[in-house]
Design a protein around this motif. Structure first.
Motif, PDB file in Angstrom:
ATOM      1  N   ASP A  87      -8.527 -66.868  18.649  1.00  0.00           N
ATOM      2  CA  ASP A  87      -9.347 -65.726  19.041  1.00  0.00           C
ATOM      3  C   ASP A  87     -10.557 -65.519  18.155  1.00  0.00           C
ATOM      4  O   ASP A  87     -11.392 -64.656  18.446  1.00  0.00           O
ATOM      5  CB  ASP A  87      -8.496 -64.450  19.033  1.00  0.00           C
ATOM      6  N   VAL A  88     -10.673 -66.262  17.074  1.00  0.00           N
ATOM      7  CA  VAL A  88     -11.835 -66.123  16.187  1.00  0.00           C
ATOM      8  C   VAL A  88     -13.059 -66.694  16.894  1.00  0.00           C
ATOM      9  O   VAL A  88     -13.009 -67.804  17.428  1.00  0.00           O
ATOM     10  CB  VAL A  88     -11.584 -66.840  14.848  1.00  0.00           C
ATOM     11  N   PRO A  89     -14.177 -65.970  16.920  1.00  0.00           N
ATOM     12  CA  PRO A  89     -15.376 -66.493  17.597  1.00  0.00           C
ATOM     13  C   PRO A  89     -15.855 -67.793  16.959  1.00  0.00           C
ATOM     14  O   PRO A  89     -15.915 -67.925  15.736  1.00  0.00           O
ATOM     15  CB  PRO A  89     -16.408 -65.366  17.416  1.00  0.00           C
ATOM     16  N   GLY A  90     -16.163 -68.752  17.817  1.00  0.00           N
ATOM     17  CA  GLY A  90     -16.684 -70.026  17.361  1.00  0.00           C
ATOM     18  C   GLY A  90     -15.641 -71.100  17.149  1.00  0.00           C
ATOM     19  O   GLY A  90     -15.995 -72.262  16.940  1.00  0.00           O
ATOM     20  N   ILE A  91     -14.339 -70.753  17.191  1.00  0.00           N
ATOM     21  CA  ILE A  91     -13.267 -71.706  16.935  1.00  0.00           C
ATOM     22  C   ILE A  91     -12.856 -72.357  18.250  1.00  0.00           C
ATOM     23  O   ILE A  91     -12.622 -71.680  19.257  1.00  0.00           O
ATOM     24  CB  ILE A  91     -12.066 -71.020  16.259  1.00  0.00           C
ATOM     25  N   GLY A  92     -12.770 -73.685  18.236  1.00  0.00           N
ATOM     26  CA  GLY A  92     -12.340 -74.423  19.410  1.00  0.00           C
ATOM     27  C   GLY A  92     -10.878 -74.826  19.316  1.00  0.00           C
ATOM     28  O   GLY A  92      -9.970 -73.996  19.408  1.00  0.00           O
ATOM     29  N   ALA A  93     -10.633 -76.118  19.119  1.00  0.00           N
ATOM     30  CA  ALA A  93      -9.258 -76.616  19.036  1.00  0.00           C
ATOM     31  C   ALA A  93      -8.617 -76.179  17.717  1.00  0.00           C
ATOM     32  O   ALA A  93      -9.274 -76.141  16.670  1.00  0.00           O
ATOM     33  CB  ALA A  93      -9.237 -78.137  19.159  1.00  0.00           C
ATOM     34  N   VAL A  94      -7.322 -75.875  17.788  1.00  0.00           N
ATOM     35  CA  VAL A  94      -6.569 -75.413  16.618  1.00  0.00           C
ATOM     36  C   VAL A  94      -5.265 -76.183  16.553  1.00  0.00           C
ATOM     37  O   VAL A  94      -4.561 -76.325  17.564  1.00  0.00           O
ATOM     38  CB  VAL A  94      -6.282 -73.898  16.684  1.00  0.00           C
ATOM     39  N   ARG A  95      -4.950 -76.683  15.373  1.00  0.00           N
ATOM     40  CA  ARG A  95      -3.669 -77.357  15.120  1.00  0.00           C
ATOM     41  C   ARG A  95      -2.974 -76.650  13.969  1.00  0.00           C
ATOM     42  O   ARG A  95      -3.586 -76.423  12.920  1.00  0.00           O
ATOM     43  CB  ARG A  95      -3.884 -78.832  14.789  1.00  0.00           C
ATOM     44  N   VAL A  96      -1.711 -76.305  14.184  1.00  0.00           N
ATOM     45  CA  VAL A  96      -0.940 -75.560  13.188  1.00  0.00           C
ATOM     46  C   VAL A  96       0.348 -76.316  12.911  1.00  0.00           C
ATOM     47  O   VAL A  96       1.034 -76.767  13.840  1.00  0.00           O
ATOM     48  CB  VAL A  96      -0.626 -74.127  13.675  1.00  0.00           C
ATOM     49  N   ARG A  97       0.664 -76.451  11.650  1.00  0.00           N
ATOM     50  CA  ARG A  97       1.915 -77.079  11.220  1.00  0.00           C
ATOM     51  C   ARG A  97       2.644 -76.113  10.305  1.00  0.00           C
ATOM     52  O   ARG A  97       2.106 -75.699   9.274  1.00  0.00           O
ATOM     53  CB  ARG A  97       1.638 -78.392  10.486  1.00  0.00           C
ATOM     54  N   VAL A  98       3.855 -75.729  10.706  1.00  0.00           N
ATOM     55  CA  VAL A  98       4.629 -74.724   9.979  1.00  0.00           C
ATOM     56  C   VAL A  98       5.767 -75.412   9.256  1.00  0.00           C
ATOM     57  O   VAL A  98       6.591 -76.104   9.874  1.00  0.00           O
ATOM     58  CB  VAL A  98       5.170 -73.641  10.942  1.00  0.00           C
ATOM     59  N   ARG A  99       5.798 -75.222   7.966  1.00  0.00           N
ATOM     60  CA  ARG A  99       6.915 -75.680   7.144  1.00  0.00           C
ATOM     61  C   ARG A  99       7.547 -74.477   6.466  1.00  0.00           C
ATOM     62  O   ARG A  99       7.108 -73.343   6.650  1.00  0.00           O
ATOM     63  CB  ARG A  99       6.456 -76.712   6.116  1.00  0.00           C
ATOM     64  N   GLU A 129     -18.303 -68.128   7.046  1.00  0.00           N
ATOM     65  CA  GLU A 129     -17.776 -66.927   7.693  1.00  0.00           C
ATOM     66  C   GLU A 129     -16.611 -67.265   8.619  1.00  0.00           C
ATOM     67  O   GLU A 129     -15.625 -66.525   8.688  1.00  0.00           O
ATOM     68  CB  GLU A 129     -18.897 -66.242   8.474  1.00  0.00           C
ATOM     69  N   ALA A 130     -16.718 -68.378   9.338  1.00  0.00           N
ATOM     70  CA  ALA A 130     -15.622 -68.761  10.222  1.00  0.00           C
ATOM     71  C   ALA A 130     -14.365 -69.096   9.432  1.00  0.00           C
ATOM     72  O   ALA A 130     -13.250 -68.752   9.837  1.00  0.00           O
ATOM     73  CB  ALA A 130     -16.037 -69.947  11.077  1.00  0.00           C
ATOM     74  N   SER A 131     -14.517 -69.768   8.284  1.00  0.00           N
ATOM     75  CA  SER A 131     -13.348 -70.087   7.461  1.00  0.00           C
ATOM     76  C   SER A 131     -12.680 -68.824   6.946  1.00  0.00           C
ATOM     77  O   SER A 131     -11.444 -68.709   6.942  1.00  0.00           O
ATOM     78  CB  SER A 131     -13.769 -70.985   6.295  1.00  0.00           C
ATOM     79  N   ALA A 132     -13.482 -67.833   6.524  1.00  0.00           N
ATOM     80  CA  ALA A 132     -12.900 -66.570   6.053  1.00  0.00           C
ATOM     81  C   ALA A 132     -12.201 -65.832   7.191  1.00  0.00           C
ATOM     82  O   ALA A 132     -11.108 -65.274   7.007  1.00  0.00           O
ATOM     83  CB  ALA A 132     -13.991 -65.698   5.439  1.00  0.00           C
ATOM     84  N   ALA A 133     -12.796 -65.835   8.391  1.00  0.00           N
ATOM     85  CA  ALA A 133     -12.167 -65.157   9.530  1.00  0.00           C
ATOM     86  C   ALA A 133     -10.881 -65.852   9.945  1.00  0.00           C
ATOM     87  O   ALA A 133      -9.886 -65.193  10.291  1.00  0.00           O
ATOM     88  CB  ALA A 133     -13.145 -65.101  10.700  1.00  0.00           C
ATOM     89  N   VAL A 134     -10.860 -67.187   9.927  1.00  0.00           N
ATOM     90  CA  VAL A 134      -9.644 -67.917  10.278  1.00  0.00           C
ATOM     91  C   VAL A 134      -8.536 -67.640   9.271  1.00  0.00           C
ATOM     92  O   VAL A 134      -7.364 -67.441   9.640  1.00  0.00           O
ATOM     93  CB  VAL A 134      -9.955 -69.421  10.366  1.00  0.00           C
ATOM     94  N   THR A 135      -8.876 -67.604   7.991  1.00  0.00           N
ATOM     95  CA  THR A 135      -7.873 -67.311   6.961  1.00  0.00           C
ATOM     96  C   THR A 135      -7.298 -65.912   7.131  1.00  0.00           C
ATOM     97  O   THR A 135      -6.077 -65.708   7.034  1.00  0.00           O
ATOM     98  CB  THR A 135      -8.492 -67.464   5.574  1.00  0.00           C
TER      99      THR A 135
END
Length: 336
Positions: free
Chosen positions: A244-256, A273-279
């Motif tokens: 949902d962050v503006p400007g972000i396309g494909a997302v891959r998440v790995r949960v350990r 700014e996008a990195s801070a919003a994603v975090t």
């Protein structure tokens, strides 16, 4: 002349039928399952439910698979569903339903905002186990089946030898001859002993380790209630929140267990700014899960091949002051 009145015919009194002659009412497992599913829908409007039921005499066992709303109190939701399903099933079937086993298959969050929790509730929450223990059904079933087959074959052969006076089975005679002719130093004996030792070590490891590595325990405020969330659900929550962050396309998440890795592709916008919003979005999604062990979040934002850094806005130029023509200085020689 006197006429005698006719005597009334006696009416036989009905004799109540015995209890064995009145018939019996049998409630099928399918009916109990349908009633439990309907009761679950009443407790959770708009939520699909799956139920299984087992009827033994006058007692029914019910298991449910439900989807709970999120964020909400997981313990209270399960408790309400159990109480309503047990009461309705007992009322409509007349069977004894001790309890209903509820399996939360998924969560349906409207948004990734965390439900407010009071500090007293957070402080007084009971201790939650770090990991859930697995039932180890497959290893136990394999070991039990193999041991039962071997012991059953040996017992059957011994019974036939001592009762029916049959000759010993060929496989038992061959095994005894092979064991009597091979010592501890033979390669076959060493290999068999090593495999048996490895099997024993494997069974010990399974017995002392909890297992269920794909589930993480959740902090709950209710007593005697243990809750866990599947890591695939955490992965979906984090992926949707980052998406949902503006400007972000494909997302891959790995949960350990101790770390969550997020790899996002940036289509447009400022990279910092996008990195801070994603975090921030990933941290909020993980915090909303209320995991007992919150893993560290590692975020990597990689620009897409078509990404271009944002250009600075054009600043209008300030017109300069009109130039004043200057008269060239001419040196004149003054006569003395």
């Amino acid at each position: 002349m006197t006429t005698a009145a006719p005597t009334p015919t006696p009416v036989p009194t009905p004799v109540p039928a015995a209890a064995a002659q009145r018939g019996t009412t049998t409630v099928s497992e399918r009916a109990v399952r349908r009633i439990a599913e309907r009761a679950t829908t009443e407790a959770l409007p708009g939520r699909a439910a799956q139920a299984t039921a087992t009827v033994r005499g006058r007692k029914a066992e019910v298991s449910l698979g439900v989807t709970l709303p999120y964020p909400s109190s997981l313990a209270e939701g399960v408790r309400d569903v159990q109480r309503h399903v047990v009461d309705r099933t007992r009322e409509l079937t007349g069977l004894d339903v001790p309890t209903a086993r509820v399996n939360v298959t998924s969560l349906a969050p409207p948004r990734y905002s965390r439900a407010p929790v009071s500090p007293a509730e957070e402080t007084n929450s009971p201790r939650t186990p770090r990991r859930w223990w697995s039932g180890r059904r497959t290893p136990v079933a394999l070991l039990t089946t193999s041991a039962a087959v071997v012991c059953g074959a040996l017992a059957l052969d011994l019974i036939q030898v001592h009762t029916a006076h049959h000759a010993a089975a060929a496989w038992r005679v061959s095994a005894v001859h092979w064991l009597s002719g091979n010592g501890p130093g033979d390669p076959a004996v060493v290999i068999a002993g090593g495999l048996t030792a490895l099997l024993g070590v494997w069974m010990i490891v399974l017995a002392v380790t909890p297992g269920l590595r794909h589930r993480s325990t959740v902090r709950t405020a209710a007593g005697r209630v243990d809750a866990a969330v599947d890591r695939s659900a955490v992965r979906s929550l984090v992926r949707d929140a980052v998406g949902d962050v503006p400007g972000i396309g494909a997302v891959r998440v790995r949960v350990r267990r101790r770390r969550i890795t997020v790899r996002a592709r940036l289509a447009f916008g400022d990279r910092v700014e996008a990195s801070a919003a994603v975090t921030a979005a990933a941290d909020a999604a993980v915090s909303s899960c209320r995991l007992r062990h919150e893993p560290r979040v590692r975020v990597t934002v990689t620009p897409e091949p078509v990404w271009q850094p944002p250009t600075a806005p054009d600043v209008p130029s300030v017109p300069s002051a009109p130039s004043v023509p200057t008269t060239p200085l001419v040196a004149k020689e003054v006569d003395q």
